[in-house]
Scaffold this motif. Structure first.
Motif, PDB file in Angstrom:
ATOM      1  N   ILE A  93      39.169  47.850  53.729  1.00  0.00           N
ATOM      2  CA  ILE A  93      40.231  48.529  53.492  1.00  0.00           C
ATOM      3  C   ILE A  93      41.867  47.844  53.841  1.00  0.00           C
ATOM      4  N   PHE A  94      41.502  47.547  55.236  1.00  0.00           N
ATOM      5  CA  PHE A  94      42.858  46.967  55.765  1.00  0.00           C
ATOM      6  C   PHE A  94      42.920  45.470  55.897  1.00  0.00           C
ATOM      7  N   GLY A  95      41.973  44.821  55.114  1.00  0.00           N
ATOM      8  CA  GLY A  95      42.140  43.293  55.262  1.00  0.00           C
ATOM      9  C   GLY A  95      41.621  42.694  53.671  1.00  0.00           C
ATOM     10  N   THR A  96      40.367  42.781  53.388  1.00  0.00           N
ATOM     11  CA  THR A  96      39.969  42.059  52.260  1.00  0.00           C
ATOM     12  C   THR A  96      40.467  42.509  51.031  1.00  0.00           C
ATOM     13  N   ILE A  97      40.387  43.676  50.578  1.00  0.00           N
ATOM     14  CA  ILE A  97      40.908  43.822  49.237  1.00  0.00           C
ATOM     15  C   ILE A  97      42.437  44.014  49.312  1.00  0.00           C
ATOM     16  N   PRO A  98      43.294  44.519  50.200  1.00  0.00           N
ATOM     17  CA  PRO A  98      44.603  44.403  50.054  1.00  0.00           C
ATOM     18  C   PRO A  98      45.332  42.769  50.118  1.00  0.00           C
ATOM     19  N   ARG A  99      44.276  41.941  50.893  1.00  0.00           N
ATOM     20  CA  ARG A  99      44.721  40.414  50.727  1.00  0.00           C
ATOM     21  C   ARG A  99      44.564  39.836  49.414  1.00  0.00           C
ATOM     22  N   CYS A 100      43.499  40.456  48.773  1.00  0.00           N
ATOM     23  CA  CYS A 100      43.159  40.042  47.372  1.00  0.00           C
ATOM     24  C   CYS A 100      44.332  40.393  46.551  1.00  0.00           C
ATOM     25  N   GLY A 101      44.860  41.521  46.551  1.00  0.00           N
ATOM     26  CA  GLY A 101      45.764  42.017  45.647  1.00  0.00           C
ATOM     27  C   GLY A 101      47.216  41.195  45.947  1.00  0.00           C
ATOM     28  N   GLY A 102      47.519  41.271  47.388  1.00  0.00           N
ATOM     29  CA  GLY A 102      48.612  40.314  47.769  1.00  0.00           C
ATOM     30  C   GLY A 102      48.720  38.995  47.154  1.00  0.00           C
ATOM     31  N   VAL A 103      47.442  38.139  47.550  1.00  0.00           N
ATOM     32  CA  VAL A 103      47.606  36.673  47.141  1.00  0.00           C
ATOM     33  C   VAL A 103      47.442  36.622  45.685  1.00  0.00           C
ATOM     34  N   ALA A 104      46.760  37.423  44.842  1.00  0.00           N
ATOM     35  CA  ALA A 104      46.610  37.299  43.493  1.00  0.00           C
ATOM     36  C   ALA A 104      48.217  37.487  42.818  1.00  0.00           C
ATOM     37  N   PHE A 105      48.948  38.454  43.559  1.00  0.00           N
ATOM     38  CA  PHE A 105      50.452  38.275  43.201  1.00  0.00           C
ATOM     39  C   PHE A 105      51.308  37.193  43.412  1.00  0.00           C
ATOM     40  N   GLU A 106      50.989  36.996  44.681  1.00  0.00           N
ATOM     41  CA  GLU A 106      52.032  35.862  45.293  1.00  0.00           C
ATOM     42  C   GLU A 106      51.687  34.588  44.874  1.00  0.00           C
ATOM     43  N   SER A 107      50.376  34.283  45.031  1.00  0.00           N
ATOM     44  CA  SER A 107      49.965  32.733  44.659  1.00  0.00           C
ATOM     45  C   SER A 107      49.453  32.758  43.055  1.00  0.00           C
ATOM     46  N   GLY A 108      49.352  33.790  42.528  1.00  0.00           N
ATOM     47  CA  GLY A 108      48.832  33.952  41.123  1.00  0.00           C
ATOM     48  C   GLY A 108      49.890  34.120  39.949  1.00  0.00           C
ATOM     49  N   MET A 109      50.417  35.383  40.237  1.00  0.00           N
ATOM     50  CA  MET A 109      51.478  35.955  39.339  1.00  0.00           C
ATOM     51  C   MET A 109      52.835  34.996  39.598  1.00  0.00           C
ATOM     52  N   GLN A 110      53.142  34.848  40.678  1.00  0.00           N
ATOM     53  CA  GLN A 110      54.255  34.166  40.980  1.00  0.00           C
ATOM     54  C   GLN A 110      54.254  32.573  40.791  1.00  0.00           C
ATOM     55  N   GLY A 111      53.211  32.172  40.934  1.00  0.00           N
ATOM     56  CA  GLY A 111      52.740  30.830  40.715  1.00  0.00           C
ATOM     57  C   GLY A 111      53.261  30.505  39.106  1.00  0.00           C
ATOM     58  N   ILE A 112      52.976  31.584  38.145  1.00  0.00           N
ATOM     59  CA  ILE A 112      53.292  31.181  36.683  1.00  0.00           C
ATOM     60  C   ILE A 112      54.716  31.409  36.352  1.00  0.00           C
ATOM     61  N   PHE A 113      55.260  32.884  37.053  1.00  0.00           N
ATOM     62  CA  PHE A 113      56.852  33.042  36.612  1.00  0.00           C
ATOM     63  C   PHE A 113      57.529  32.793  37.670  1.00  0.00           C
ATOM     64  N   GLY A 114      57.521  32.340  38.988  1.00  0.00           N
ATOM     65  CA  GLY A 114      58.448  32.304  39.850  1.00  0.00           C
ATOM     66  C   GLY A 114      58.524  33.644  40.631  1.00  0.00           C
ATOM     67  N   GLU A 115      59.543  33.636  41.477  1.00  0.00           N
ATOM     68  CA  GLU A 115      59.916  34.729  42.257  1.00  0.00           C
ATOM     69  C   GLU A 115      60.235  36.107  41.371  1.00  0.00           C
ATOM     70  N   LEU A 116      59.379  37.167  41.786  1.00  0.00           N
ATOM     71  CA  LEU A 116      59.497  38.448  41.065  1.00  0.00           C
ATOM     72  C   LEU A 116      59.868  39.513  41.898  1.00  0.00           C
ATOM     73  N   PRO A 117      60.676  40.722  41.247  1.00  0.00           N
ATOM     74  CA  PRO A 117      61.219  41.650  41.856  1.00  0.00           C
ATOM     75  C   PRO A 117      60.008  42.735  42.475  1.00  0.00           C
ATOM     76  N   LEU A 118      60.267  43.415  43.534  1.00  0.00           N
ATOM     77  CA  LEU A 118      59.290  44.585  43.946  1.00  0.00           C
ATOM     78  C   LEU A 118      58.649  45.253  43.083  1.00  0.00           C
ATOM     79  N   SER A 119      59.386  45.678  42.047  1.00  0.00           N
ATOM     80  CA  SER A 119      58.924  46.508  40.551  1.00  0.00           C
ATOM     81  C   SER A 119      57.772  45.909  40.037  1.00  0.00           C
ATOM     82  N   ALA A 120      57.952  44.424  39.821  1.00  0.00           N
ATOM     83  CA  ALA A 120      56.861  43.405  39.295  1.00  0.00           C
ATOM     84  C   ALA A 120      55.604  43.417  40.056  1.00  0.00           C
ATOM     85  N   ARG A 121      55.658  43.683  41.427  1.00  0.00           N
ATOM     86  CA  ARG A 121      54.523  43.239  42.311  1.00  0.00           C
ATOM     87  C   ARG A 121      54.006  44.870  42.298  1.00  0.00           C
TER      88      ARG A 121
END
Length: 449
Positions: A93-121
Protein backbone atom coordinates in the motif's frame (compact mmCIF):
# COMPACT_ATOMS: atom_id res chain seq x y z
CA UNK A 1 -12.52 -30.44 -15.97
CA UNK A 2 -10.62 -30.63 -19.24
CA UNK A 3 -6.93 -29.80 -18.71
CA UNK A 4 -4.30 -28.70 -21.18
CA UNK A 5 -1.10 -28.69 -19.13
CA UNK A 6 1.21 -27.34 -21.86
CA UNK A 7 -1.06 -24.38 -22.56
CA UNK A 8 -1.64 -23.70 -18.86
CA UNK A 9 2.11 -23.80 -18.17
CA UNK A 10 2.77 -21.33 -20.98
CA UNK A 11 0.04 -18.89 -19.89
CA UNK A 12 0.96 -19.06 -16.21
CA UNK A 13 4.67 -18.81 -17.01
CA UNK A 14 3.92 -15.64 -18.96
CA UNK A 15 1.96 -14.32 -15.99
CA UNK A 16 4.82 -15.15 -13.62
CA UNK A 17 7.22 -13.19 -15.81
CA UNK A 18 4.89 -10.18 -15.93
CA UNK A 19 4.23 -10.05 -12.20
CA UNK A 20 7.92 -10.35 -11.30
CA UNK A 21 8.97 -7.84 -13.96
CA UNK A 22 8.06 -4.47 -12.45
CA UNK A 23 9.30 -0.98 -13.24
CA UNK A 24 12.47 -1.34 -11.16
CA UNK A 25 13.37 -4.53 -13.00
CA UNK A 26 13.38 -2.55 -16.22
CA UNK A 27 15.75 0.11 -14.93
CA UNK A 28 18.56 -1.65 -13.03
CA UNK A 29 19.98 -4.08 -15.67
CA UNK A 30 21.41 -1.31 -17.90
CA UNK A 31 23.22 0.36 -14.99
CA UNK A 32 24.98 -2.86 -13.92
CA UNK A 33 25.75 -3.57 -17.57
CA UNK A 34 27.36 -0.13 -17.79
CA UNK A 35 29.56 -0.89 -14.77
CA UNK A 36 30.64 -4.26 -16.19
CA UNK A 37 31.31 -3.33 -19.80
CA UNK A 38 32.90 -6.19 -21.71
CA UNK A 39 32.53 -8.45 -18.63
CA UNK A 40 28.73 -8.12 -18.81
CA UNK A 41 28.27 -11.86 -19.44
CA UNK A 42 29.40 -12.66 -15.90
CA UNK A 43 27.10 -9.97 -14.53
CA UNK A 44 24.17 -11.58 -16.32
CA UNK A 45 24.98 -14.98 -14.78
CA UNK A 46 25.13 -13.51 -11.26
CA UNK A 47 21.91 -11.60 -11.84
CA UNK A 48 20.17 -14.71 -13.16
CA UNK A 49 20.90 -16.60 -9.94
CA UNK A 50 19.63 -14.09 -7.37
CA UNK A 51 17.36 -11.89 -9.48
CA UNK A 52 15.52 -14.68 -11.33
CA UNK A 53 16.14 -18.13 -9.83
CA UNK A 54 15.91 -17.16 -6.14
CA UNK A 55 12.47 -15.48 -6.45
CA UNK A 56 11.11 -18.46 -8.35
CA UNK A 57 12.54 -20.82 -5.73
CA UNK A 58 10.68 -18.73 -3.14
CA UNK A 59 7.40 -19.26 -4.96
CA UNK A 60 8.05 -23.00 -5.24
CA UNK A 61 8.99 -23.28 -1.56
CA UNK A 62 5.49 -22.33 -0.41
CA UNK A 63 3.85 -25.08 -2.46
CA UNK A 64 6.46 -27.56 -1.26
CA UNK A 65 5.21 -27.07 2.30
CA UNK A 66 1.48 -26.70 1.69
CA UNK A 67 -1.12 -24.57 -0.07
CA UNK A 68 -0.19 -21.08 1.13
CA UNK A 69 1.57 -18.84 3.64
CA UNK A 70 -0.35 -20.22 6.62
CA UNK A 71 0.83 -23.77 5.89
CA UNK A 72 4.43 -22.56 5.67
CA UNK A 73 4.53 -20.23 8.65
CA UNK A 74 2.60 -22.31 11.16
CA UNK A 75 5.92 -24.10 11.69
CA UNK A 76 7.18 -20.81 13.18
CA UNK A 77 4.02 -19.75 15.04
CA UNK A 78 0.29 -20.10 14.48
CA UNK A 79 0.02 -16.32 13.95
CA UNK A 80 3.26 -15.70 12.05
CA UNK A 81 1.53 -15.53 8.65
CA UNK A 82 -0.59 -12.62 9.95
CA UNK A 83 2.58 -10.72 10.87
CA UNK A 84 4.19 -11.47 7.51
CA UNK A 85 1.11 -10.57 5.48
CA UNK A 86 0.47 -7.46 7.57
CA UNK A 87 3.98 -6.18 6.87
CA UNK A 88 3.58 -7.18 3.23
CA UNK A 89 0.29 -5.27 2.98
CA UNK A 90 1.96 -2.12 4.33
CA UNK A 91 4.77 -2.43 1.77
CA UNK A 92 2.24 -2.92 -1.05
CA UNK A 93 0.00 0.00 0.00
CA UNK A 94 2.76 2.45 0.90
CA UNK A 95 5.36 1.37 -1.63
CA UNK A 96 4.93 -1.16 -4.39
CA UNK A 97 1.63 -0.16 -6.01
CA UNK A 98 1.86 3.64 -5.54
CA UNK A 99 5.35 3.44 -7.05
CA UNK A 100 3.90 1.49 -9.99
CA UNK A 101 1.37 4.25 -10.67
CA UNK A 102 3.91 7.04 -10.24
CA UNK A 103 6.54 5.45 -12.47
CA UNK A 104 3.93 4.55 -15.11
CA UNK A 105 2.99 8.23 -15.34
CA UNK A 106 6.40 9.85 -14.97
CA UNK A 107 8.49 7.47 -17.10
CA UNK A 108 5.68 6.10 -19.24
CA UNK A 109 3.07 8.72 -20.03
CA UNK A 110 5.44 11.70 -19.81
CA UNK A 111 8.02 9.75 -21.81
CA UNK A 112 5.62 10.00 -24.74
CA UNK A 113 3.96 13.39 -24.23
CA UNK A 114 6.51 15.31 -22.18
CA UNK A 115 5.71 17.32 -19.04
CA UNK A 116 2.01 17.13 -18.15
CA UNK A 117 -0.14 19.03 -15.59
CA UNK A 118 -1.38 17.63 -12.28
CA UNK A 119 -4.85 17.05 -13.70
CA UNK A 120 -3.37 14.72 -16.35
CA UNK A 121 -1.63 12.75 -13.59
CA UNK A 122 -4.89 12.25 -11.71
CA UNK A 123 -6.78 11.20 -14.86
CA UNK A 124 -4.00 8.80 -15.85
CA UNK A 125 -3.84 7.23 -12.38
CA UNK A 126 -7.64 6.84 -12.35
CA UNK A 127 -7.48 4.94 -15.65
CA UNK A 128 -4.37 2.99 -14.60
CA UNK A 129 -5.92 1.69 -11.39
CA UNK A 130 -9.32 1.11 -12.99
CA UNK A 131 -7.62 -1.17 -15.52
CA UNK A 132 -5.62 -2.82 -12.71
CA UNK A 133 -8.82 -3.56 -10.82
CA UNK A 134 -10.58 -4.85 -13.94
CA UNK A 135 -7.86 -7.46 -14.45
CA UNK A 136 -7.63 -8.31 -10.73
CA UNK A 137 -11.31 -8.34 -9.70
CA UNK A 138 -11.99 -11.94 -10.75
CA UNK A 139 -9.67 -14.19 -8.75
CA UNK A 140 -10.16 -17.23 -10.98
CA UNK A 141 -9.15 -15.42 -14.19
CA UNK A 142 -6.47 -12.94 -13.10
CA UNK A 143 -3.55 -15.22 -14.02
CA UNK A 144 -5.09 -16.08 -17.41
CA UNK A 145 -5.83 -12.42 -18.22
CA UNK A 146 -2.30 -11.31 -17.43
CA UNK A 147 -0.71 -14.29 -19.19
CA UNK A 148 -2.91 -14.18 -22.29
CA UNK A 149 -3.18 -10.46 -22.96
CA UNK A 150 -0.79 -8.16 -21.09
CA UNK A 151 2.37 -10.26 -21.08
CA UNK A 152 2.54 -10.71 -24.88
CA UNK A 153 2.24 -6.92 -25.30
CA UNK A 154 4.94 -6.33 -22.69
CA UNK A 155 7.24 -8.88 -24.30
CA UNK A 156 6.77 -7.43 -27.79
CA UNK A 157 7.84 -3.96 -26.61
CA UNK A 158 10.83 -5.28 -24.66
CA UNK A 159 12.00 -7.65 -27.39
CA UNK A 160 11.81 -4.84 -29.97
CA UNK A 161 14.35 -2.88 -27.90
CA UNK A 162 16.56 -5.90 -27.23
CA UNK A 163 16.63 -7.00 -30.89
CA UNK A 164 17.71 -3.49 -31.90
CA UNK A 165 20.44 -3.54 -29.24
CA UNK A 166 21.80 -6.79 -30.68
CA UNK A 167 21.33 -6.07 -34.40
CA UNK A 168 22.28 -2.39 -34.36
CA UNK A 169 24.34 -1.73 -31.20
CA UNK A 170 25.24 1.78 -30.13
CA UNK A 171 28.88 0.80 -29.65
CA UNK A 172 31.12 -2.23 -29.21
CA UNK A 173 31.85 -3.40 -25.67
CA UNK A 174 34.74 -1.81 -23.80
CA UNK A 175 36.38 -2.27 -20.43
CA UNK A 176 34.59 -0.50 -17.59
CA UNK A 177 35.16 0.06 -13.87
CA UNK A 178 34.55 -3.63 -13.11
CA UNK A 179 37.25 -5.37 -15.09
CA UNK A 180 37.37 -8.92 -13.69
CA UNK A 181 34.97 -11.81 -14.17
CA UNK A 182 34.69 -12.37 -10.41
CA UNK A 183 33.78 -8.77 -9.60
CA UNK A 184 31.37 -8.64 -12.51
CA UNK A 185 29.62 -11.81 -11.31
CA UNK A 186 29.38 -10.44 -7.76
CA UNK A 187 28.00 -7.16 -9.10
CA UNK A 188 25.15 -9.00 -10.78
CA UNK A 189 24.71 -11.40 -7.86
CA UNK A 190 24.30 -8.71 -5.19
CA UNK A 191 22.20 -6.46 -7.43
CA UNK A 192 19.79 -9.33 -8.08
CA UNK A 193 19.69 -10.14 -4.37
CA UNK A 194 18.91 -6.53 -3.45
CA UNK A 195 15.90 -6.34 -5.76
CA UNK A 196 14.02 -8.14 -3.01
CA UNK A 197 11.97 -10.19 -5.46
CA UNK A 198 12.35 -13.22 -3.16
CA UNK A 199 9.67 -11.60 -1.01
CA UNK A 200 7.46 -11.15 -4.07
CA UNK A 201 7.77 -14.88 -4.77
CA UNK A 202 6.52 -15.81 -1.29
CA UNK A 203 3.79 -13.16 -1.26
CA UNK A 204 2.38 -14.19 -4.65
CA UNK A 205 2.75 -17.96 -4.21
CA UNK A 206 -0.78 -18.45 -2.93
CA UNK A 207 -2.24 -16.85 -6.05
CA UNK A 208 -0.42 -19.28 -8.36
CA UNK A 209 -1.15 -22.32 -6.19
CA UNK A 210 -4.86 -21.39 -6.08
CA UNK A 211 -4.81 -21.08 -9.88
CA UNK A 212 -3.28 -24.57 -10.17
CA UNK A 213 -6.08 -26.04 -8.10
CA UNK A 214 -8.84 -24.12 -9.85
CA UNK A 215 -7.59 -25.53 -13.15
CA UNK A 216 -7.82 -29.04 -11.72
CA UNK A 217 -4.14 -29.70 -10.86
CA UNK A 218 -4.61 -30.99 -7.33
CA UNK A 219 -2.09 -33.77 -6.77
CA UNK A 220 1.51 -33.28 -5.68
CA UNK A 221 2.76 -34.79 -8.93
CA UNK A 222 0.69 -32.37 -11.00
CA UNK A 223 1.81 -29.47 -8.82
CA UNK A 224 5.47 -30.38 -9.33
CA UNK A 225 5.04 -30.55 -13.11
CA UNK A 226 3.15 -27.24 -13.25
CA UNK A 227 5.56 -25.41 -10.96
CA UNK A 228 8.63 -26.67 -12.80
CA UNK A 229 7.04 -25.75 -16.11
CA UNK A 230 6.11 -22.17 -15.22
CA UNK A 231 9.51 -21.63 -13.58
CA UNK A 232 11.26 -22.71 -16.80
CA UNK A 233 9.05 -20.42 -18.92
CA UNK A 234 9.38 -17.47 -16.51
CA UNK A 235 13.13 -17.97 -16.12
CA UNK A 236 13.76 -18.03 -19.88
CA UNK A 237 11.71 -14.87 -20.46
CA UNK A 238 13.27 -12.94 -17.59
CA UNK A 239 16.77 -14.09 -18.58
CA UNK A 240 16.33 -12.89 -22.17
CA UNK A 241 15.03 -9.50 -21.05
CA UNK A 242 17.57 -8.95 -18.24
CA UNK A 243 20.46 -10.08 -20.45
CA UNK A 244 19.32 -7.87 -23.32
CA UNK A 245 18.95 -4.77 -21.15
CA UNK A 246 22.30 -5.37 -19.41
CA UNK A 247 23.95 -5.80 -22.81
CA UNK A 248 22.40 -2.51 -23.93
CA UNK A 249 23.82 -0.79 -20.85
CA UNK A 250 27.28 -2.25 -21.51
CA UNK A 251 27.29 -0.48 -24.89
CA UNK A 252 27.26 2.91 -23.15
CA UNK A 253 30.68 2.75 -21.44
CA UNK A 254 32.15 5.50 -23.63
CA UNK A 255 29.08 7.74 -23.33
CA UNK A 256 28.01 7.76 -19.67
CA UNK A 257 29.64 8.05 -16.28
CA UNK A 258 28.88 5.56 -13.54
CA UNK A 259 27.09 8.30 -11.57
CA UNK A 260 24.43 8.62 -14.27
CA UNK A 261 20.80 8.39 -13.13
CA UNK A 262 19.54 4.84 -13.84
CA UNK A 263 16.23 5.99 -15.37
CA UNK A 264 17.95 8.56 -17.57
CA UNK A 265 20.48 5.95 -18.69
CA UNK A 266 17.81 3.59 -19.95
CA UNK A 267 15.73 6.25 -21.68
CA UNK A 268 18.75 7.91 -23.30
CA UNK A 269 20.18 4.59 -24.47
CA UNK A 270 16.90 3.71 -26.15
CA UNK A 271 16.64 7.20 -27.65
CA UNK A 272 20.12 6.81 -29.15
CA UNK A 273 19.20 3.35 -30.32
CA UNK A 274 15.86 4.09 -31.99
CA UNK A 275 15.02 7.79 -31.68
CA UNK A 276 11.66 9.12 -30.51
CA UNK A 277 9.86 6.00 -31.74
CA UNK A 278 12.10 3.89 -29.49
CA UNK A 279 11.32 6.18 -26.56
CA UNK A 280 7.60 5.64 -27.16
CA UNK A 281 8.07 1.86 -27.23
CA UNK A 282 10.03 2.04 -23.97
CA UNK A 283 7.31 4.19 -22.38
CA UNK A 284 4.68 1.63 -23.31
CA UNK A 285 6.86 -1.11 -21.83
CA UNK A 286 7.16 0.87 -18.58
CA UNK A 287 3.39 1.31 -18.33
CA UNK A 288 2.75 -2.39 -19.00
CA UNK A 289 5.45 -3.52 -16.54
CA UNK A 290 3.94 -1.32 -13.82
CA UNK A 291 0.42 -2.46 -14.68
CA UNK A 292 1.12 -6.19 -14.46
CA UNK A 293 2.88 -5.80 -11.10
CA UNK A 294 0.00 -3.70 -9.73
CA UNK A 295 -2.52 -6.33 -10.85
CA UNK A 296 -0.57 -9.12 -9.15
CA UNK A 297 -0.25 -7.22 -5.88
CA UNK A 298 -3.92 -6.16 -5.81
CA UNK A 299 -4.99 -9.77 -6.42
CA UNK A 300 -2.65 -11.08 -3.72
CA UNK A 301 -3.68 -8.60 -1.03
CA UNK A 302 -7.35 -9.02 -1.96
CA UNK A 303 -7.01 -12.72 -1.14
CA UNK A 304 -5.39 -11.91 2.19
CA UNK A 305 -8.15 -9.55 3.32
CA UNK A 306 -10.84 -12.04 2.31
CA UNK A 307 -9.04 -14.67 4.40
CA UNK A 308 -8.55 -12.37 7.39
CA UNK A 309 -12.27 -11.52 7.44
CA UNK A 310 -13.27 -15.19 7.07
CA UNK A 311 -15.12 -14.31 3.88
CA UNK A 312 -17.13 -11.43 5.40
CA UNK A 313 -15.31 -9.12 2.98
CA UNK A 314 -15.38 -10.72 -0.45
CA UNK A 315 -12.29 -10.92 -2.62
CA UNK A 316 -13.83 -8.53 -5.15
CA UNK A 317 -14.73 -5.95 -2.47
CA UNK A 318 -11.31 -6.26 -0.80
CA UNK A 319 -9.56 -5.71 -4.15
CA UNK A 320 -11.73 -2.66 -4.82
CA UNK A 321 -10.99 -1.20 -1.36
CA UNK A 322 -7.24 -1.64 -1.88
CA UNK A 323 -7.38 -0.14 -5.38
CA UNK A 324 -9.26 2.97 -4.16
CA UNK A 325 -6.86 3.43 -1.24
CA UNK A 326 -3.83 3.13 -3.50
CA UNK A 327 -5.33 5.57 -6.00
CA UNK A 328 -5.80 8.22 -3.32
CA UNK A 329 -2.30 7.69 -1.92
CA UNK A 330 -0.80 7.92 -5.42
CA UNK A 331 -2.64 11.19 -6.14
CA UNK A 332 -1.26 12.74 -2.96
CA UNK A 333 2.31 11.85 -3.95
CA UNK A 334 4.40 9.06 -2.51
CA UNK A 335 7.81 10.63 -1.82
CA UNK A 336 7.44 10.69 1.96
CA UNK A 337 5.24 7.60 2.12
CA UNK A 338 7.95 5.53 0.43
CA UNK A 339 10.17 6.26 3.43
CA UNK A 340 7.79 4.08 5.43
CA UNK A 341 7.78 1.11 3.06
CA UNK A 342 11.60 0.87 2.87
CA UNK A 343 12.23 -0.10 6.51
CA UNK A 344 9.24 -2.48 6.49
CA UNK A 345 10.66 -4.15 3.42
CA UNK A 346 14.00 -4.52 5.22
CA UNK A 347 12.18 -6.48 7.93
CA UNK A 348 10.52 -8.80 5.42
CA UNK A 349 13.47 -9.56 3.19
CA UNK A 350 15.82 -11.68 5.38
CA UNK A 351 12.80 -13.65 6.63
CA UNK A 352 11.78 -14.31 3.04
CA UNK A 353 15.22 -15.70 2.14
CA UNK A 354 15.26 -17.94 5.23
CA UNK A 355 11.70 -19.19 4.63
CA UNK A 356 12.58 -19.99 1.02
CA UNK A 357 15.42 -22.32 1.94
CA UNK A 358 13.50 -23.90 4.83
CA UNK A 359 10.53 -24.55 2.56
CA UNK A 360 12.56 -26.02 -0.27
CA UNK A 361 14.68 -28.15 2.06
CA UNK A 362 11.89 -29.24 4.41
CA UNK A 363 12.97 -32.89 4.32
CA UNK A 364 16.33 -31.90 5.81
CA UNK A 365 14.89 -29.57 8.48
CA UNK A 366 14.96 -31.69 11.67
CA UNK A 367 11.99 -30.13 13.48
CA UNK A 368 9.92 -26.98 13.98
CA UNK A 369 12.50 -25.68 16.43
CA UNK A 370 14.81 -25.08 13.47
CA UNK A 371 12.05 -23.05 11.77
CA UNK A 372 11.44 -21.02 14.90
CA UNK A 373 15.09 -20.35 15.70
CA UNK A 374 16.08 -19.36 12.15
CA UNK A 375 13.07 -17.17 11.34
CA UNK A 376 12.91 -15.45 14.72
CA UNK A 377 16.61 -14.56 14.64
CA UNK A 378 16.37 -13.34 11.02
CA UNK A 379 13.40 -11.18 12.05
CA UNK A 380 15.21 -9.68 15.05
CA UNK A 381 18.38 -8.97 13.06
CA UNK A 382 16.36 -7.35 10.28
CA UNK A 383 14.94 -4.85 12.79
CA UNK A 384 18.41 -3.32 13.08
CA UNK A 385 18.67 -2.91 9.30
CA UNK A 386 15.21 -1.36 9.22
CA UNK A 387 16.13 1.06 12.00
CA UNK A 388 19.33 2.04 10.20
CA UNK A 389 17.43 2.73 6.96
CA UNK A 390 14.78 4.76 8.80
CA UNK A 391 17.52 6.97 10.26
CA UNK A 392 19.37 7.24 6.95
CA UNK A 393 16.23 8.37 5.07
CA UNK A 394 15.26 10.86 7.78
CA UNK A 395 12.16 8.96 8.91
CA UNK A 396 13.67 8.82 12.42
CA UNK A 397 16.04 11.30 13.99
CA UNK A 398 18.04 9.34 16.57
CA UNK A 399 21.70 8.49 17.04
CA UNK A 400 22.31 4.77 16.51
CA UNK A 401 25.99 4.99 15.55
CA UNK A 402 27.02 2.93 18.60
CA UNK A 403 24.52 0.19 17.78
CA UNK A 404 25.60 0.07 14.14
CA UNK A 405 29.27 -0.20 15.11
CA UNK A 406 28.41 -3.23 17.26
CA UNK A 407 26.36 -4.83 14.46
CA UNK A 408 29.22 -4.28 12.02
CA UNK A 409 31.42 -6.56 14.12
CA UNK A 410 29.28 -9.52 12.99
CA UNK A 411 30.86 -11.43 10.08
CA UNK A 412 29.48 -10.35 6.66
CA UNK A 413 27.69 -7.35 8.20
CA UNK A 414 29.45 -4.83 5.95
CA UNK A 415 28.32 -6.85 2.92
CA UNK A 416 24.69 -6.54 4.03
CA UNK A 417 24.40 -10.02 5.59
CA UNK A 418 24.56 -9.26 9.32
CA UNK A 419 21.61 -11.59 9.79
CA UNK A 420 23.15 -14.66 8.13
CA UNK A 421 25.50 -16.10 10.79
CA UNK A 422 23.11 -15.40 13.72
CA UNK A 423 20.30 -17.05 11.72
CA UNK A 424 22.35 -20.21 11.16
CA UNK A 425 23.09 -20.29 14.90
CA UNK A 426 19.38 -19.76 15.61
CA UNK A 427 18.57 -22.71 13.34
CA UNK A 428 21.03 -25.00 15.16
CA UNK A 429 20.04 -23.89 18.67
CA UNK A 430 16.31 -24.04 17.92
CA UNK A 431 16.56 -27.53 16.47
CA UNK A 432 18.68 -28.74 19.41
CA UNK A 433 16.32 -27.33 22.06
CA UNK A 434 13.30 -28.87 20.35
CA UNK A 435 15.03 -32.24 20.19
CA UNK A 436 16.17 -32.14 23.83
CA UNK A 437 12.66 -31.25 25.02
CA UNK A 438 11.20 -33.90 22.69
CA UNK A 439 8.64 -31.47 21.36
CA UNK A 440 6.40 -32.61 18.55
CA UNK A 441 6.57 -30.79 15.22
CA UNK A 442 3.52 -29.95 13.14
CA UNK A 443 3.15 -32.29 10.17
CA UNK A 444 3.58 -30.83 6.70
CA UNK A 445 0.49 -30.55 4.52
CA UNK A 446 0.01 -33.39 2.04
CA UNK A 447 -1.38 -32.52 -1.37
CA UNK A 448 -4.46 -34.51 -2.27
CA UNK A 449 -7.55 -34.31 -4.40
Amino acid sequence: MKKNMKKDILVMGFAMFAIFFGSGNLIFPPIIGLASGEQVGWTIIGLALTGILFPMMALASVGNVGYGLHDMMKHVNSWWHYLYMGLGLLVVIFGTIPRCGGVAFESGMQGIFGELPLSARIIFLAVFFAVSYYFAMNRSTVIDKVGNYLTPLLLITLLAIIVLAVVSPIDTLHSSSISTAKDSFLNGFFTGYNTGDVGTGILCAGMFIAAFREKGYRTKQEYNKMMLGIIIVGFILLFIVYAGLAYLGAQGVNYYGLDVNATFLLTDLVKNLAGYEGSCILSIAVILACLTTAIGMIATTGQWIEGWSNGKISYKMASLMITLAIFMISCLGVTNILKISGPIFMILFPMSVVLTFLGLGKKWVPNDGAWKGAVWVAFIMSLFDALNLAVTTGLLNIDISGLISVINQIPLAKQGFAWLIPTILGYIIGASVYKLKKKESIAYEVWNN
